[in-house]
Design a protein around this motif. Structure first.
Motif, PDB file in Angstrom:
ATOM      1  N   SER A   6     -20.030  -6.522  66.357  1.00  0.00           N
ATOM      2  CA  SER A   6     -20.022  -5.175  66.924  1.00  0.00           C
ATOM      3  C   SER A   6     -18.603  -4.736  67.203  1.00  0.00           C
ATOM      4  O   SER A   6     -18.218  -3.607  66.926  1.00  0.00           O
ATOM      5  CB  SER A   6     -20.858  -5.149  68.207  1.00  0.00           C
ATOM      6  N   GLN A   7     -17.762  -5.656  67.779  1.00  0.00           N
ATOM      7  CA  GLN A   7     -16.378  -5.311  68.062  1.00  0.00           C
ATOM      8  C   GLN A   7     -15.618  -5.024  66.793  1.00  0.00           C
ATOM      9  O   GLN A   7     -14.818  -4.109  66.716  1.00  0.00           O
ATOM     10  CB  GLN A   7     -15.714  -6.438  68.844  1.00  0.00           C
ATOM     11  N   SER A   8     -15.876  -5.821  65.756  1.00  0.00           N
ATOM     12  CA  SER A   8     -15.182  -5.601  64.482  1.00  0.00           C
ATOM     13  C   SER A   8     -15.559  -4.279  63.892  1.00  0.00           C
ATOM     14  O   SER A   8     -14.724  -3.544  63.378  1.00  0.00           O
ATOM     15  CB  SER A   8     -15.530  -6.746  63.511  1.00  0.00           C
ATOM     16  N   SER A   9     -16.857  -3.913  63.968  1.00  0.00           N
ATOM     17  CA  SER A   9     -17.322  -2.657  63.396  1.00  0.00           C
ATOM     18  C   SER A   9     -16.762  -1.471  64.154  1.00  0.00           C
ATOM     19  O   SER A   9     -16.361  -0.477  63.577  1.00  0.00           O
ATOM     20  CB  SER A   9     -18.856  -2.614  63.415  1.00  0.00           C
ATOM     21  N   ASP A  10     -16.694  -1.564  65.518  1.00  0.00           N
ATOM     22  CA  ASP A  10     -16.202  -0.461  66.315  1.00  0.00           C
ATOM     23  C   ASP A  10     -14.731  -0.208  66.072  1.00  0.00           C
ATOM     24  O   ASP A  10     -14.279   0.927  66.023  1.00  0.00           O
ATOM     25  CB  ASP A  10     -16.429  -0.745  67.810  1.00  0.00           C
ATOM     26  N   SER A  11     -13.932  -1.285  65.922  1.00  0.00           N
ATOM     27  CA  SER A  11     -12.499  -1.118  65.757  1.00  0.00           C
ATOM     28  C   SER A  11     -12.131  -0.726  64.340  1.00  0.00           C
ATOM     29  O   SER A  11     -11.174  -0.006  64.115  1.00  0.00           O
ATOM     30  CB  SER A  11     -11.776  -2.419  66.138  1.00  0.00           C
ATOM     31  N   GLY A  12     -12.905  -1.168  63.341  1.00  0.00           N
ATOM     32  CA  GLY A  12     -12.552  -0.888  61.960  1.00  0.00           C
ATOM     33  C   GLY A  12     -13.135   0.405  61.449  1.00  0.00           C
ATOM     34  O   GLY A  12     -12.475   1.164  60.763  1.00  0.00           O
ATOM     35  N   ASN A  13     -14.391   0.706  61.824  1.00  0.00           N
ATOM     36  CA  ASN A  13     -15.061   1.888  61.299  1.00  0.00           C
ATOM     37  C   ASN A  13     -16.112   2.336  62.289  1.00  0.00           C
ATOM     38  O   ASN A  13     -17.029   1.605  62.594  1.00  0.00           O
ATOM     39  CB  ASN A  13     -15.724   1.545  59.947  1.00  0.00           C
ATOM     40  N   PRO A  14     -15.996   3.556  62.839  1.00  0.00           N
ATOM     41  CA  PRO A  14     -16.943   4.002  63.855  1.00  0.00           C
ATOM     42  C   PRO A  14     -18.332   4.252  63.305  1.00  0.00           C
ATOM     43  O   PRO A  14     -19.294   4.277  64.040  1.00  0.00           O
ATOM     44  CB  PRO A  14     -16.317   5.319  64.349  1.00  0.00           C
ATOM     45  N   SER A  15     -18.481   4.434  61.990  1.00  0.00           N
ATOM     46  CA  SER A  15     -19.786   4.667  61.407  1.00  0.00           C
ATOM     47  C   SER A  15     -20.474   3.339  61.119  1.00  0.00           C
ATOM     48  O   SER A  15     -19.890   2.272  61.239  1.00  0.00           O
ATOM     49  CB  SER A  15     -19.642   5.476  60.108  1.00  0.00           C
ATOM     50  N   ALA A  16     -21.769   3.433  60.755  1.00  0.00           N
ATOM     51  CA  ALA A  16     -22.538   2.224  60.462  1.00  0.00           C
ATOM     52  C   ALA A  16     -21.952   1.502  59.255  1.00  0.00           C
ATOM     53  O   ALA A  16     -21.711   2.104  58.222  1.00  0.00           O
ATOM     54  CB  ALA A  16     -23.984   2.607  60.206  1.00  0.00           C
ATOM     55  N   ASN A  17     -21.697   0.196  59.390  1.00  0.00           N
ATOM     56  CA  ASN A  17     -21.120  -0.592  58.315  1.00  0.00           C
ATOM     57  C   ASN A  17     -22.145  -1.636  57.897  1.00  0.00           C
ATOM     58  O   ASN A  17     -22.319  -2.658  58.554  1.00  0.00           O
ATOM     59  CB  ASN A  17     -19.818  -1.250  58.801  1.00  0.00           C
ATOM     60  N   LEU A  18     -22.818  -1.370  56.785  1.00  0.00           N
ATOM     61  CA  LEU A  18     -23.878  -2.259  56.331  1.00  0.00           C
ATOM     62  C   LEU A  18     -23.321  -3.581  55.827  1.00  0.00           C
ATOM     63  O   LEU A  18     -23.997  -4.607  55.875  1.00  0.00           O
ATOM     64  CB  LEU A  18     -24.685  -1.584  55.221  1.00  0.00           C
ATOM     65  N   THR A  19     -22.064  -3.589  55.363  1.00  0.00           N
ATOM     66  CA  THR A  19     -21.456  -4.825  54.884  1.00  0.00           C
ATOM     67  C   THR A  19     -21.304  -5.819  56.021  1.00  0.00           C
ATOM     68  O   THR A  19     -21.579  -7.011  55.875  1.00  0.00           O
ATOM     69  CB  THR A  19     -20.084  -4.525  54.250  1.00  0.00           C
ATOM     70  N   ASP A  20     -20.872  -5.333  57.205  1.00  0.00           N
ATOM     71  CA  ASP A  20     -20.722  -6.200  58.365  1.00  0.00           C
ATOM     72  C   ASP A  20     -22.061  -6.771  58.807  1.00  0.00           C
ATOM     73  O   ASP A  20     -22.167  -7.936  59.188  1.00  0.00           O
ATOM     74  CB  ASP A  20     -20.093  -5.428  59.519  1.00  0.00           C
ATOM     75  N   VAL A  21     -23.102  -5.940  58.764  1.00  0.00           N
ATOM     76  CA  VAL A  21     -24.425  -6.408  59.172  1.00  0.00           C
ATOM     77  C   VAL A  21     -24.939  -7.467  58.213  1.00  0.00           C
ATOM     78  O   VAL A  21     -25.492  -8.490  58.612  1.00  0.00           O
ATOM     79  CB  VAL A  21     -25.410  -5.221  59.246  1.00  0.00           C
ATOM     80  N   SER A  22     -24.756  -7.236  56.918  1.00  0.00           N
ATOM     81  CA  SER A  22     -25.200  -8.220  55.929  1.00  0.00           C
ATOM     82  C   SER A  22     -24.437  -9.519  56.061  1.00  0.00           C
ATOM     83  O   SER A  22     -25.003 -10.616  55.951  1.00  0.00           O
ATOM     84  CB  SER A  22     -25.013  -7.649  54.510  1.00  0.00           C
ATOM     85  N   GLN A  23     -23.120  -9.429  56.332  1.00  0.00           N
ATOM     86  CA  GLN A  23     -22.312 -10.629  56.514  1.00  0.00           C
ATOM     87  C   GLN A  23     -22.763 -11.390  57.755  1.00  0.00           C
ATOM     88  O   GLN A  23     -22.834 -12.625  57.767  1.00  0.00           O
ATOM     89  CB  GLN A  23     -20.830 -10.240  56.636  1.00  0.00           C
ATOM     90  N   LEU A  24     -23.078 -10.637  58.823  1.00  0.00           N
ATOM     91  CA  LEU A  24     -23.579 -11.270  60.039  1.00  0.00           C
ATOM     92  C   LEU A  24     -24.891 -11.994  59.778  1.00  0.00           C
ATOM     93  O   LEU A  24     -25.112 -13.109  60.267  1.00  0.00           O
ATOM     94  CB  LEU A  24     -23.773 -10.207  61.127  1.00  0.00           C
ATOM     95  N   GLN A  25     -25.747 -11.392  58.980  1.00  0.00           N
ATOM     96  CA  GLN A  25     -27.026 -12.018  58.655  1.00  0.00           C
ATOM     97  C   GLN A  25     -26.811 -13.296  57.855  1.00  0.00           C
ATOM     98  O   GLN A  25     -27.461 -14.328  58.112  1.00  0.00           O
ATOM     99  CB  GLN A  25     -27.894 -11.032  57.869  1.00  0.00           C
ATOM    100  N   ASN A  26     -25.893 -13.266  56.890  1.00  0.00           N
ATOM    101  CA  ASN A  26     -25.603 -14.460  56.089  1.00  0.00           C
ATOM    102  C   ASN A  26     -25.016 -15.571  56.956  1.00  0.00           C
ATOM    103  O   ASN A  26     -25.375 -16.749  56.804  1.00  0.00           O
ATOM    104  CB  ASN A  26     -24.631 -14.103  54.958  1.00  0.00           C
ATOM    105  N   ASN A  27     -24.109 -15.200  57.868  1.00  0.00           N
ATOM    106  CA  ASN A  27     -23.517 -16.197  58.760  1.00  0.00           C
ATOM    107  C   ASN A  27     -24.566 -16.816  59.675  1.00  0.00           C
ATOM    108  O   ASN A  27     -24.548 -18.020  59.956  1.00  0.00           O
ATOM    109  CB  ASN A  27     -22.412 -15.564  59.608  1.00  0.00           C
ATOM    110  N   PHE A  28     -25.496 -16.000  60.135  1.00  0.00           N
ATOM    111  CA  PHE A  28     -26.544 -16.507  61.005  1.00  0.00           C
ATOM    112  C   PHE A  28     -27.412 -17.533  60.277  1.00  0.00           C
ATOM    113  O   PHE A  28     -27.750 -18.583  60.827  1.00  0.00           O
ATOM    114  CB  PHE A  28     -27.402 -15.347  61.507  1.00  0.00           C
ATOM    115  N   ILE A  29     -27.766 -17.217  59.042  1.00  0.00           N
ATOM    116  CA  ILE A  29     -28.587 -18.149  58.263  1.00  0.00           C
ATOM    117  C   ILE A  29     -27.837 -19.464  58.051  1.00  0.00           C
ATOM    118  O   ILE A  29     -28.411 -20.561  58.167  1.00  0.00           O
ATOM    119  CB  ILE A  29     -28.991 -17.523  56.923  1.00  0.00           C
ATOM    120  N   SER A  30     -26.525 -19.368  57.736  1.00  0.00           N
ATOM    121  CA  SER A  30     -25.731 -20.581  57.528  1.00  0.00           C
ATOM    122  C   SER A  30     -25.670 -21.429  58.796  1.00  0.00           C
ATOM    123  O   SER A  30     -25.811 -22.656  58.760  1.00  0.00           O
ATOM    124  CB  SER A  30     -24.311 -20.202  57.081  1.00  0.00           C
TER     125      SER A  30
END
Length: 222
Positions: free
Chosen positions: A14-38
């Motif tokens: 969330s902090q990365s998304s807020d500081s880098g891009n104020p709009s919804a960033n689907l790439t960050d969410v997908s990366q978070l999901q992949n990291n969670f699975i790992s």
């Protein structure tokens, strides 16, 4: 263990998304999901066999993560829809340049030209009067419109015939029933300006008018 890991990952993303891009960033969410699975696979692989982790924790956390991704998708769709709606409104307003419109107004700018308008009465009126108040002097001029039935009441303002000096006037309609209907003034759109609150039209005889104040389009608004 899994609960702390999942919360920390979500906060970091969330902090990365807020500081880098104020709009919804689907790439960050997908990366978070992949990291969670790992991390989930690694935690299962290295868990204590004598004290295994409750699998329902993984299911609940993954479900929450999926909900976050769905919300991000919905947020992006809504933002794109708003941008599209704004663009369509701007294009519609731009297409009105040079055309007649009828706008809701409580004031108008008079010169030597005749200005037409109308009002919608909900009740019949035995005495109907159009009042014009000069912004410069405060002088009130009245135009008798006579008895009127419920419905549309048309009028015209001839500044020369009424002896009105050029300038700005507030306008209102008084009725015997006590009703004070909104006044609608007709004029040609000279140009359109785009603002943060939407398109703003410059209407001859009226001045600056927000797009949402338009009540009628076409030749009947002349």
């Amino acid at each position: 263990m899994s609960s702390v890991t999942g919360t920390s990952g979500t906060s970091a993303a969330s902090q990365s998304s807020d500081s880098g891009n104020p709009s919804a960033n689907l790439t960050d969410v997908s990366q978070l999901q992949n990291n969670f699975i790992s991390l989930m696979v690694a935690q299962i692989q290295y868990q204590d066999p004598t004290n295994p982790v409750d699998s329902t924790q993984f299911v609940n956390q993954y479900s929450q993560l999926s909900q976050v991704k769905s919300l991000e998708n919905l947020n992006t769709i809504q933002k794109n829809s708003l941008v599209l709606a704004d663009n369509l409104q701007n294009l519609s307003a731009a297409g009105l340049v040079g055309h007649q419109v009828m706008v809701s107004a409580d004031s108008l700018q008079l010169d030597s030209a005749v200005v037409g308008g109308q009002a919608q009465l909900e009740h019949a009126s035995s005495t109907t009067t159009l009042q014009l108040t000069s912004a410069a002097t405060g002088e009130v001029s009245e135009v008798a419109l006579g008895p009127q039935d419920a419905g549309s009441v048309s009028f015209s303002i001839d500044p020369q015939a009424l002896g009105l000096a050029p300038g700005k006037y507030s306008v209102a309609i008084k009725t015997s029933s006590g009703e004070t209907p909104k006044v609608e003034i007709g004029g040609k759109v000279s140009h359109v300006r785009v603002s943060n609150n939407g398109p703003v039209l410059e209407v001859d005889g009226v001045g600056t008018v927000p797009f949402y104040n338009i009540v009628e389009f076409g030749s009947s608004a002349a």
